[in-house]
Motif scaffolding. Sequence first.
Motif, PDB file in Angstrom:
ATOM      1  N   VAL A  83       0.714   9.275  -2.931  1.00  0.00           N
ATOM      2  CA  VAL A  83       1.634   9.122  -1.801  1.00  0.00           C
ATOM      3  C   VAL A  83       1.386   7.799  -1.083  1.00  0.00           C
ATOM      4  O   VAL A  83       2.315   7.031  -0.798  1.00  0.00           O
ATOM      5  N   VAL A  84       0.116   7.513  -0.784  1.00  0.00           N
ATOM      6  CA  VAL A  84      -0.220   6.275  -0.075  1.00  0.00           C
ATOM      7  C   VAL A  84       0.166   5.052  -0.897  1.00  0.00           C
ATOM      8  O   VAL A  84       0.761   4.094  -0.394  1.00  0.00           O
ATOM      9  N   LEU A  85      -0.149   5.074  -2.183  1.00  0.00           N
ATOM     10  CA  LEU A  85       0.173   3.945  -3.041  1.00  0.00           C
ATOM     11  C   LEU A  85       1.677   3.790  -3.230  1.00  0.00           C
ATOM     12  O   LEU A  85       2.186   2.670  -3.326  1.00  0.00           O
ATOM     13  N   TYR A  86       2.393   4.909  -3.261  1.00  0.00           N
ATOM     14  CA  TYR A  86       3.847   4.823  -3.377  1.00  0.00           C
ATOM     15  C   TYR A  86       4.435   4.128  -2.157  1.00  0.00           C
ATOM     16  O   TYR A  86       5.295   3.242  -2.280  1.00  0.00           O
ATOM     17  N   VAL A  87       3.989   4.519  -0.970  1.00  0.00           N
ATOM     18  CA  VAL A  87       4.492   3.894   0.261  1.00  0.00           C
ATOM     19  C   VAL A  87       4.162   2.404   0.265  1.00  0.00           C
ATOM     20  O   VAL A  87       5.007   1.557   0.618  1.00  0.00           O
ATOM     21  N   ALA A  88       2.930   2.056  -0.136  1.00  0.00           N
ATOM     22  CA  ALA A  88       2.548   0.646  -0.179  1.00  0.00           C
ATOM     23  C   ALA A  88       3.389  -0.123  -1.189  1.00  0.00           C
ATOM     24  O   ALA A  88       3.878  -1.224  -0.913  1.00  0.00           O
TER      25      ALA A  88
END
Length: 202
Positions: free
Chosen positions: A22-27
């Motif tokens: 999730v975090v990497l997708y947002v980034a």
Amino acid sequence: MDLWDNIGITAEGAVAVVVSSVVLYVAFATIFRLWGARLLGGRSALTFAIATGLGAIVARASLGHSPTMAGGLIAVATLLGMEALTSGWFRGRFGFRGHDRAAVVMVGGQIQRRQLLRHGIGEAHLWELLRRRGIHGPDEVGVVVLESNGGLSHLSPGRPIDPRILTGVSGRDLIPAEWFTTDPDDPSLEPVPEPDPTPDHP
């Protein structure tokens, strides 16, 4: 060591994969929101290496310390779920829609610098893309549209434009009204907004 140790994942590991994805997708989505047109449209070795490197970093980092088949499946499901979410609720509320739209970047040989800046494209890169399309100079340019995938579309000068061909394109108001076959401000030409998937509560 049994088979599950090689292909499975613990509950804590599964949670870690979901959070990381999730975090990497947002980034990653933020990076492409700001510089996606340049990364996708550029064909230099550097831009290709950067785009490839970003994808590799996201793929490896989302799987945690010990990649397994189960972790990979969880990461893929999480990324697909986030993509489905951004097409509606997330995209509409956090502003990921504006930079995904195609944009007018050149009108009658005049560069629209604000549009270029908004999409992270430099003038030198724009001229490079125009050279690839066989454009010899600004006098051959009617309207140039930077598509959401980083490519360019060129409308030849001296020919009336059907405003429907620019439906959903940012910066359509930069084009003189007399260049259109009909009124470009006709509300019927605006794209239909996406429905809000959030359920109504009584």
